[in-house]
Write a protein that holds these residues in place. Sequence first.
Motif, PDB file in Angstrom:
ATOM      1  N   GLY A 267       0.746  -1.367   0.056  1.00 31.22           N
ATOM      2  CA  GLY A 267       0.199  -0.022   0.028  1.00 31.22           C
ATOM      3  C   GLY A 267       0.761   1.305  -0.061  1.00 31.22           C
ATOM      4  O   GLY A 267       0.697   2.138  -0.706  1.00 31.22           O
ATOM      5  N   VAL A 268       2.079   1.323   0.702  1.00 29.74           N
ATOM      6  CA  VAL A 268       2.874   2.292   0.926  1.00 29.74           C
ATOM      7  C   VAL A 268       3.459   2.695  -0.564  1.00 29.74           C
ATOM      8  O   VAL A 268       3.666   3.675  -0.950  1.00 29.74           O
ATOM      9  CB  VAL A 268       3.916   1.998   1.899  1.00 29.74           C
ATOM     10  CG1 VAL A 268       5.105   3.254   1.685  1.00 29.74           C
ATOM     11  CG2 VAL A 268       3.212   2.246   3.299  1.00 29.74           C
ATOM     12  N   LEU A 269       3.783   1.350  -1.167  1.00 33.91           N
ATOM     13  CA  LEU A 269       4.534   1.557  -2.464  1.00 33.91           C
ATOM     14  C   LEU A 269       3.440   2.118  -3.614  1.00 33.91           C
ATOM     15  O   LEU A 269       3.700   2.949  -4.409  1.00 33.91           O
ATOM     16  CB  LEU A 269       4.651   0.055  -3.234  1.00 33.91           C
ATOM     17  CG  LEU A 269       5.197  -0.040  -4.677  1.00 33.91           C
ATOM     18  CD1 LEU A 269       6.251   0.725  -4.723  1.00 33.91           C
ATOM     19  CD2 LEU A 269       5.468  -1.591  -4.881  1.00 33.91           C
ATOM     20  N   ALA A 270       2.207   1.889  -3.416  1.00 33.09           N
ATOM     21  CA  ALA A 270       1.075   2.321  -4.456  1.00 33.09           C
ATOM     22  C   ALA A 270       1.090   4.080  -3.875  1.00 33.09           C
ATOM     23  O   ALA A 270       1.029   4.854  -4.956  1.00 33.09           O
ATOM     24  CB  ALA A 270      -0.314   1.585  -3.946  1.00 33.09           C
ATOM     25  N   ILE A 271       1.131   4.232  -2.910  1.00 37.70           N
ATOM     26  CA  ILE A 271       1.098   5.772  -2.462  1.00 37.70           C
ATOM     27  C   ILE A 271       2.213   6.515  -3.180  1.00 37.70           C
ATOM     28  O   ILE A 271       2.030   7.565  -3.445  1.00 37.70           O
ATOM     29  CB  ILE A 271       0.731   5.958  -1.157  1.00 37.70           C
ATOM     30  CG1 ILE A 271      -0.550   5.319  -0.696  1.00 37.70           C
ATOM     31  CG2 ILE A 271       0.799   7.469  -0.692  1.00 37.70           C
ATOM     32  CD1 ILE A 271      -0.705   5.478   0.875  1.00 37.70           C
ATOM     33  N   ALA A 272       3.437   5.911  -2.620  1.00 42.80           N
ATOM     34  CA  ALA A 272       4.461   6.385  -3.302  1.00 42.80           C
ATOM     35  C   ALA A 272       4.525   6.565  -4.645  1.00 42.80           C
ATOM     36  O   ALA A 272       4.928   7.878  -5.258  1.00 42.80           O
ATOM     37  CB  ALA A 272       5.764   5.666  -2.812  1.00 42.80           C
ATOM     38  N   LEU A 273       4.070   5.681  -5.475  1.00 42.92           N
ATOM     39  CA  LEU A 273       4.333   5.817  -6.784  1.00 42.92           C
ATOM     40  C   LEU A 273       3.161   6.677  -7.459  1.00 42.92           C
ATOM     41  O   LEU A 273       3.316   7.453  -8.358  1.00 42.92           O
ATOM     42  CB  LEU A 273       4.062   4.457  -7.544  1.00 42.92           C
ATOM     43  CG  LEU A 273       5.005   3.254  -7.434  1.00 42.92           C
ATOM     44  CD1 LEU A 273       4.634   2.009  -7.907  1.00 42.92           C
ATOM     45  CD2 LEU A 273       6.482   3.690  -8.275  1.00 42.92           C
ATOM     46  N   TYR A 274       2.039   6.949  -6.780  1.00 42.41           N
ATOM     47  CA  TYR A 274       1.123   7.882  -6.976  1.00 42.41           C
ATOM     48  C   TYR A 274       1.731   9.092  -7.004  1.00 42.41           C
ATOM     49  O   TYR A 274       1.450  10.095  -7.802  1.00 42.41           O
ATOM     50  CB  TYR A 274      -0.259   7.605  -6.402  1.00 42.41           C
ATOM     51  CG  TYR A 274      -1.299   8.660  -6.843  1.00 42.41           C
ATOM     52  CD1 TYR A 274      -2.091   8.528  -8.027  1.00 42.41           C
ATOM     53  CD2 TYR A 274      -1.358   9.761  -5.991  1.00 42.41           C
ATOM     54  CE1 TYR A 274      -2.923   9.420  -8.474  1.00 42.41           C
ATOM     55  CE2 TYR A 274      -2.381  10.830  -6.266  1.00 42.41           C
ATOM     56  CZ  TYR A 274      -3.061  10.638  -7.516  1.00 42.41           C
ATOM     57  OH  TYR A 274      -4.119  11.679  -7.964  1.00 42.41           O
ATOM     58  N   LEU A 275       2.111   9.547  -5.806  1.00 44.43           N
ATOM     59  CA  LEU A 275       2.749  10.784  -5.612  1.00 44.43           C
ATOM     60  C   LEU A 275       4.038  11.113  -6.802  1.00 44.43           C
ATOM     61  O   LEU A 275       4.122  12.278  -6.931  1.00 44.43           O
ATOM     62  CB  LEU A 275       3.247  10.791  -4.098  1.00 44.43           C
ATOM     63  CG  LEU A 275       2.359  10.652  -3.100  1.00 44.43           C
ATOM     64  CD1 LEU A 275       2.907  10.768  -1.743  1.00 44.43           C
ATOM     65  CD2 LEU A 275       1.238  11.987  -3.038  1.00 44.43           C
ATOM     66  N   PHE A 276       4.722  10.201  -6.863  1.00 43.73           N
ATOM     67  CA  PHE A 276       5.742  10.356  -8.029  1.00 43.73           C
ATOM     68  C   PHE A 276       5.007  10.724  -9.263  1.00 43.73           C
ATOM     69  O   PHE A 276       5.624  11.717 -10.011  1.00 43.73           O
ATOM     70  CB  PHE A 276       6.353   9.111  -8.418  1.00 43.73           C
ATOM     71  CG  PHE A 276       7.473   9.062  -9.399  1.00 43.73           C
ATOM     72  CD1 PHE A 276       8.554   9.821  -9.381  1.00 43.73           C
ATOM     73  CD2 PHE A 276       7.149   8.228 -10.549  1.00 43.73           C
ATOM     74  CE1 PHE A 276       9.323   9.775 -10.588  1.00 43.73           C
ATOM     75  CE2 PHE A 276       8.026   8.154 -11.625  1.00 43.73           C
ATOM     76  CZ  PHE A 276       9.094   8.817 -11.751  1.00 43.73           C
ATOM     77  N   GLY A 277       3.823   9.988  -9.557  1.00 44.06           N
ATOM     78  CA  GLY A 277       3.169  10.469 -10.802  1.00 44.06           C
ATOM     79  C   GLY A 277       2.472  11.713 -10.716  1.00 44.06           C
ATOM     80  O   GLY A 277       2.708  12.474 -11.575  1.00 44.06           O
ATOM     81  N   VAL A 278       2.171  12.297  -9.629  1.00 46.12           N
ATOM     82  CA  VAL A 278       1.925  13.774  -9.217  1.00 46.12           C
ATOM     83  C   VAL A 278       2.956  14.757  -9.832  1.00 46.12           C
ATOM     84  O   VAL A 278       2.835  15.730 -10.402  1.00 46.12           O
ATOM     85  CB  VAL A 278       1.313  13.971  -8.115  1.00 46.12           C
ATOM     86  CG1 VAL A 278       0.973  15.438  -7.741  1.00 46.12           C
ATOM     87  CG2 VAL A 278       0.080  13.216  -7.654  1.00 46.12           C
ATOM     88  N   TRP A 279       4.279  14.193  -9.310  1.00 43.37           N
ATOM     89  CA  TRP A 279       5.307  15.180  -9.715  1.00 43.37           C
ATOM     90  C   TRP A 279       5.624  14.861 -11.175  1.00 43.37           C
ATOM     91  O   TRP A 279       5.893  16.005 -11.914  1.00 43.37           O
ATOM     92  CB  TRP A 279       6.534  14.679  -8.912  1.00 43.37           C
ATOM     93  CG  TRP A 279       7.882  15.443  -9.250  1.00 43.37           C
ATOM     94  CD1 TRP A 279       8.190  16.602  -8.866  1.00 43.37           C
ATOM     95  CD2 TRP A 279       8.612  14.759 -10.097  1.00 43.37           C
ATOM     96  NE1 TRP A 279       9.412  16.853  -9.560  1.00 43.37           N
ATOM     97  CE2 TRP A 279       9.767  16.079 -10.213  1.00 43.37           C
ATOM     98  CE3 TRP A 279       9.221  13.735 -10.931  1.00 43.37           C
ATOM     99  CZ2 TRP A 279      10.934  15.818 -11.042  1.00 43.37           C
ATOM    100  CZ3 TRP A 279      10.323  13.677 -11.567  1.00 43.37           C
ATOM    101  CH2 TRP A 279      11.208  14.913 -11.710  1.00 43.37           C
TER     102      TRP A 279
END
Length: 434
Positions: A267-279
């Motif tokens: 789940g943390v990986l999913a959040i991190a990748l999504y935030l990377f996507g926002v950047w």
Amino acid sequence: MKQTETKTLVQKIAQLKIGFIPLPIYLLLVAVYFLLTLGKIMPNDMLGALGIMTLFSFILEEIGKHIPVLNSLGGKVLVVTFLPSYLVYKSWLPESSIKTVTDFMSNNNFLNFFIALLIVGSICSMNRKTLIKASSRIILILIICDIVGALVGTGVGMLLGLPAWQAYFFVVAPIMAGGVGEGALPLSIGYAGFIATKQPDVFASILPCVMLGSLIAVICAGILRKLGEMKPELTGNGRLIDEDDEHLDNLKGAKVDVDIEKMLITGVLAIALYLFGVWVNSTIHLPAPIVLLVAVMGAKMLGWIPNDIQNGGNSLYTLTVKGITPPLLFGVGVAMTPWKSLVTVFTHVPMILTIFATVVAIVLTAFITSKILGLYPVDTAIAVSCCSGQGGTGALAILAAGDRMSLMPFAQVAVRLGGAMTVTFAIFLMGILT
């Protein structure tokens, strides 16, 4: 004797469930909801919204499961998603509940949170060989479906008396444009630059087509699911390709050992990748879900995802599908599915038939071509039909109706890639013709 009978009755009642919720706990939630609503003290926060969404979604899902005929056509999804939209339209839901759910869905991006968890959970636990083999084939099928859908939809529209211009640009293209925010909206902006019509008016005219196209795709997914049950050789039950050496336990109905720590890591990986996507989106304007999808698919194909995260993906996927999908569908119905826009198109029979022909052409083309390319036809057709849905919300409803939530990564490919191709081509073509 009476005491024993009473005890047995209480035990039986305690064993009843609404969804996965034991009846006594569900009744407690109902009682608290009425107290807060009647007292006008319903909290307008995450817990209040989740409580309302849970209360209504699981009982509506139970109703949908028990409606004859409709229950074979994705009935529970239709009831959970579209009945709330009608209730809001008729003002039959308490205003405080509508506001709480709408604010939550509008301000917290809960849909993207769900999609991020589902994509990472399903891809991490997916058969690596299947992902590699299926990805290129699904893109080829998507391109073929876009071409056939455009030709059939426009042709049927013309046969029914619609001008070719209106049939393609204002009916067919919006259906395949990838939803509202990333489909109908950019289409309307692009169209307004070439024709003497204001963007809001263009948007209002094409939105009903997007909504009805998504509804028809949901029904088609329900029919495909039923077809898969009748003819098991046509479906992989959540897989696109048959792989004997490796499989997803949670997709085959087997029990999966839940490891909370591994699930949380995924789940943390999913959040991190999504935030990377926002950047990334802030830099090159590529939507965050696409960045997340490409990143996790690439990592899976290259074998970079550790076993612990793959195992955690199983648990995360199961949690997301069973616990979050019904409440989210209810939230989509309340906050993102305007009933008035949906029914507008029902007064125009040629338009209805054109929309129907477009979606069915896409589904049938995906079904036939997938069989030729060695994919399971039922699962492939359900995934590809998401290109004619209401974007992320449509993909959610379509996959839920087809009971194929594990196909969300491929559905996102259909929605994002198919939508981008359609929007680009439609605006380019209108520019040439005007």
